[in-house]
Design an enzyme around this catalytic site. Structure first.
Site, PDB file in Angstrom:
ATOM      1  N   ILE B  91      24.489  33.236  52.504  1.00 58.96           N
ATOM      2  CA  ILE B  91      23.256  33.052  51.738  1.00 58.96           C
ATOM      3  C   ILE B  91      23.214  34.041  50.578  1.00 58.96           C
ATOM      4  CG2 ILE B  91      20.735  33.095  51.856  1.00 58.96           C
ATOM      5  CD1 ILE B  91      21.131  32.815  54.974  1.00 58.96           C
ATOM      6  N   CYS B  92      22.835  33.526  49.402  1.00 59.24           N
ATOM      7  CA  CYS B  92      22.616  34.425  48.273  1.00 59.24           C
ATOM      8  C   CYS B  92      21.113  34.580  48.100  1.00 59.24           C
ATOM      9  CB  CYS B  92      23.256  33.853  47.002  1.00 59.24           C
ATOM     10  SG  CYS B  92      22.944  34.876  45.560  1.00 59.24           S
ATOM     11  N   LEU B  93      20.580  35.697  48.625  1.00 60.54           N
ATOM     12  CA  LEU B  93      19.141  35.935  48.504  1.00 60.54           C
ATOM     13  C   LEU B  93      18.966  37.432  48.329  1.00 60.54           C
ATOM     14  CD1 LEU B  93      16.271  34.722  48.701  1.00 60.54           C
ATOM     15  CD2 LEU B  93      16.343  35.157  51.161  1.00 60.54           C
TER      16      LEU B  93
END
Lengths: 398, 199
Positions: B91-93
Site C-alpha cells: 500500500i502506498c499511503l
C-alpha cells in the site's frame, strides 16, 4: 442466584471500563494509558513524558495529533496541573469483584496488581478453567469463573461457528459410527489419560462395556450348552435304537411278531404278488444265529399266506457252525383260544441253501410253509384281532 | 516485543471491538498470535465505489517500536487500485510511512485505508499500470476494479464479458489470475493480452 451473578458481572465490566479507558483528558494518546508525568506541547496536547521523549527522537518531529513542528526543550512543558488532578483520582482495584477493597491512584493500579493478594491465582496450565466449548475446538483457558463468563458472552459468534463446524463433521461421520463399530470399541482397553471432565462419560462407557462383555460371555456359554444338548440327544436316540434292538438279541430264539394293519397288507399283496413282509431279525442267543420271518401270499394259491424263515447275516457269523441246524417252530397265535393256535415244527435240513452261511444280508432262500393258513379262515376264526396277526417263532439250534 | 507496543495493541483492540464501525461491520480486527504482533484486518468496500460489496482482508504486522513507528499493512485480498500493488498488495499511503503519528491507532489506519479506496491518489501511485488506466480511461478502470472486487472480494457485480474473455485465455492454457492481470492491464483487449502472454 442468577440475578446476583449478573450483578457481579455488571460490576466487573464497569470496573474494567474505568480501568482500561481513562477519561480522554487524562489519557496519553501514545500509550493510551493514564498520563504519567504529563507534559504539554506548545500546540496544546498532553502526553506522558517518556512517550513524548521517545517520539521526539524521530527526524523532524511533529505533534502526533496535529502535525505541528515540535522542538525538544522549546515546545514541551511539564503539566503539573494535570499531574495534580490525576494524583487526586482514586480508582478501585480491578480485583474488587474478588474482594480487594483497595482504592488507588490510577497510576499505581498496575504496580498494585502485581502484588494484590486478591489477584486470580496463577493456576498451572492443566488446572485452568476450560471454555465450555473446548470439545468444539475453543482452546481458551481462564483463571476464574468471571473471566470464563465474560469470554462466553463475548465470543458467542465464534462459538456458534465452532458448533456449526462440529455439526457438519458430525453428519459426515455418523454413517461410520455404526453399531458394529461401537461394539468393537467396547473391546478397546480403557483410555489411560482419564480426565476429570469426562469421568462421568467414562463411567457410563465402563458400565456399558462391562455389560457388553457379560452378554458376550453368556452368548458363548449358551452356544456351548446347545452343542452339548445336541450331542446328548444324539446319544440318547442311538441308545434308544440299540435298546429297541435289545429284545431282538436277547429273545433266546423266541420271537413274537405282531403283524399289524393286516387287511390292507393282504389287499396290497393281492394286487401285487411281489410284495413280501419281513420281520426284524432276531437272535437264537445273544451271539447266536439271526433269523427273520417272511410273510407273503402263496405263489401257488393266493388264498393262503406263506410263512418262511430266513437266515440273516451277523457280525459274528464266523464264530457259528454252518449250516444252521436246529428246530424251528412257527405258531400262529389265536388271541382268545390258545387251543386254536396253529403250531408247526420243522427240523432244518443241512442240504438246503436256506441254512448256509449267508453271503448277503439275508439268505435269499427261506424255509417254511408256502401255504401256512387260509386267509379266509384267519378272518373267520378270529385270528385277526384289531387288524393284527401274532406270529411266534421259536428257533432252537441243535 | 516491547511492553508498550503489546499494551497499546491490547488497548486498541478493545477500542476497535467497541467502535461504531465494527458494529456496522465496516472494519474488523482479529489476533493471529498471543503476542499481539500479527493481526488480521478486514475492511468493507466503501459504498458508491467500485469496491462496494467486497470484503478486503489485510495483513497487519506490529513492529516492536510501535506506536513510534507505523504498523506494516498490506492487502491479502487482490485488488485493482492505483495506490495498491495488484501483485503484492503493498500500500502506498503516507500515514503508513513518513506521515505516521503516534496518536494513530489500528482503527484510524483501517478507516484511512477505507478512505483510500474511495479516494485514490493516481499521482502518487503504487501500481503504475492501474494508475495509468485510472487517469486515461476511468470507466475502464471502474469496470476492472468492480470485476476484481467480484472475483476476489465477493462483490456482487458479475461481469460476464470479462469472465468470457478470461475463459478464452484459460482454455488456451493460461492460468486464470495471469489471464485476468493481462486483460486488465490491456483494457480487456484480448489480442494485446494474448500477444503479451505468449511473447
Amino acid at each position: 442466584m442468577s440475578s446476583a451473578h449478573s450483578n457481579t458481572l455488571a460490576q466487573e465490566s464497569s470496573i474494567n471500563d474505568n480501568f482500561s479507558g481513562p477519561e480522554s483528558r487524562f489519557e496519553c494518546p501514545i500509550c493510551l494509558a493514564w498520563l504519567r508525568d504529563p507534559v504539554l506541547t506548545s500546540c496544546g496536547h498532553r502526553f506522558c513524558r517518556s512517550c513524548m521523549d521517545s517520539w521526539l527522537e524521530r527526524e523532524n518531529p511533529s505533534c502526533p495529533i496535529d502535525n505541528t513542528k515540535l522542538e525538544k526543550g522549546v515546545d514541551i512543558f511539564p503539566d503539573n496541573f494535570t499531574r495534580r488532578e490525576i494524583s487526586q483520582q482514586k480508582t478501585k482495584c480491578p480485583n474488587l469483584v474478588r474482594g480487594c477493597l483497595e482504592e488507588l491512584s490510577p497510576l499505581d493500579v498496575e504496580t498494585h496488581l502485581l502484588t494484590c493478594q486478591y489477584k486470580p491465582p496463577e493456576l498451572p496450565e492443566n488446572e485452568k478453567l476450560r471454555c465450555a466449548f473446548v470439545e468444539f475446538g475453543c482452546e481458551d483457558k481462564f483463571e476464574d469463573e468471571p473471566e470464563l463468563q465474560r469470554h462466553l458472552e463475548q465470543y458467542i459468534h465464534k462459538h456458534l461457528n465452532l458448533l456449526s463446524q462440529a455439526y457438519s463433521k458430525f453428519t459426515i461421520n455418523s454413517p461410520s459410527t455404526s453399531a458394529i463399530a461401537q461394539q468393537a470399541n467396547f473391546w478397546d482397553p480403557p483410555s489411560k489419560n482419564d480426565t476429570s471432565v469426562s469421568s462421568n462419560h467414562d463411567n457410563v462407557n465402563g458400565l456399558l462395556k462391562a455389560l457388553y462383555e457379560k452378554a458376550v460371555l453368556l452368548e458363548q456359554k449358551t452356544r456351548e450348552q446347545d452343542i452339548i444338548i445336541a450331542n446328548m440327544s444324539e446319544q440318547i436316540s442311538s441308545l434308544n435304537l440299540s435298546m429297541s434292538k435289545m429284545h431282538l438279541r436277547y429273545c433266546n430264539g423266541c420271537y413274537l411278531w405282531y403283524f399289524n394293519d393286516f387287511k390292507n397288507k393282504i389287499n396290497a399283496m393281492r394286487n401285487d404278488s411281489r410284495i413280501m413282509h419281513y420281520s426284524p431279525g432276531f437272535y437264537t442267543a445273544a451271539n447266536g444265529y439271526r433269523l427273520c420271518i417272511r410273510l407273503n401270499l402263496s405263489p401257488k394259491d393266493p388264498n393262503y399266506i406263506a410263512i418262511l424263515i430266513h437266515v440273516m447275516k451277523t457280525e459274528h457269523d464266523n464264530a457259528l457252525d454252518w449250516p444252521f441246524s436246529g428246530r424251528l417252530t412257527i405258531t400262529l397265535v389265536h388271541p382268545l383260544q390258545p387251543f386254536h393256535n396253529i403250531k408247526e415244527t420243522m427240523m432244518t435240513r443241512p442240504e438246503l441253501d436256506a441254512f448256509k452261511k449267508p453271503v448277503q444280508d439275508m439268505n435269499p432262500k427261506g424255509f417254511g410253509y408256502t401255504e401256512f393258513a387260509l386267509i379266509e379262515e384267519l378272518f373267520s376264526q378270529g385270528y385277526v384281532e384289531n387288524n393284527h396277526l401274532l406270529i411266534k417263532v421259536q428257533a432252537q439250534p441243535v | 516485543m516491547a511492553n508498550i507496543a503489546a499494551q497499546r495493541i491490547r488497548r486498541e483492540f478493545k477500542e476497535v471491538i467497541k467502535s461504531e464501525e465494527v458494529a456496522k461491520c465496516a472494519i474488523k480486527v482479529e489476533l493471529l498470535n498471543d503476542s499481539y504482533t500479527e493481526l488480521k484486518g478486514e475492511i468493507t468496500g466503501p459504498p458508491d465505489t467500485a469496491y462496494e460489496g467486497g470484503t478486503f482482508v489485510l495483513e497487519i504486522k506490529v513492529p516492536e517500536t510501535y506506536p513510534f513507528n507505523p504498523p506494516k499493512v498490506r492487502f491479502i485480498t487482490k485488488i485493482w487500485h492505483p495506490n495498491i500493488s495488484s501483485v503484492t498488495g503493498a500500500i502506498c499511503l503516507d500515514i503508513l510511512k513518513d506521515q505516521w503519528a503516534a496518536a494513530m491507532t489500528l482503527r484510524t489506519v483501517l478507516l484511512s485505508l477505507q478512505a483510500l479506496l474511495s479516494a485514490a491518489e493516481p499521482d502518487d501511485p503504487q501500481d503504475a499500470v492501474v494508475a495509468k488506466q485510472f487517469k486515461e480511461n476511468i470507466e475502464m478502470f471502474q469496470m476492472t476494479a468492480r470485476h476484481w472486487t467480484n472475483v476476489y472480494a465477493g462483490g456482487p457485480h458479475v461481469n460476464k464479458e470479462c469472465d468470457d474473455k478470461i475463459k478464452r485465455l484459460v482454455d488456451m492454457g493460461v492460468e486464470e489470475h495471469q489471464a485476468r492481470v493481462a486483460l486488465s492491464s490491456y483494457n480487456w483487449d484480448i489480442e494485446r493480452a494474448t500477444e503479451q502472454l505468449f511473447s
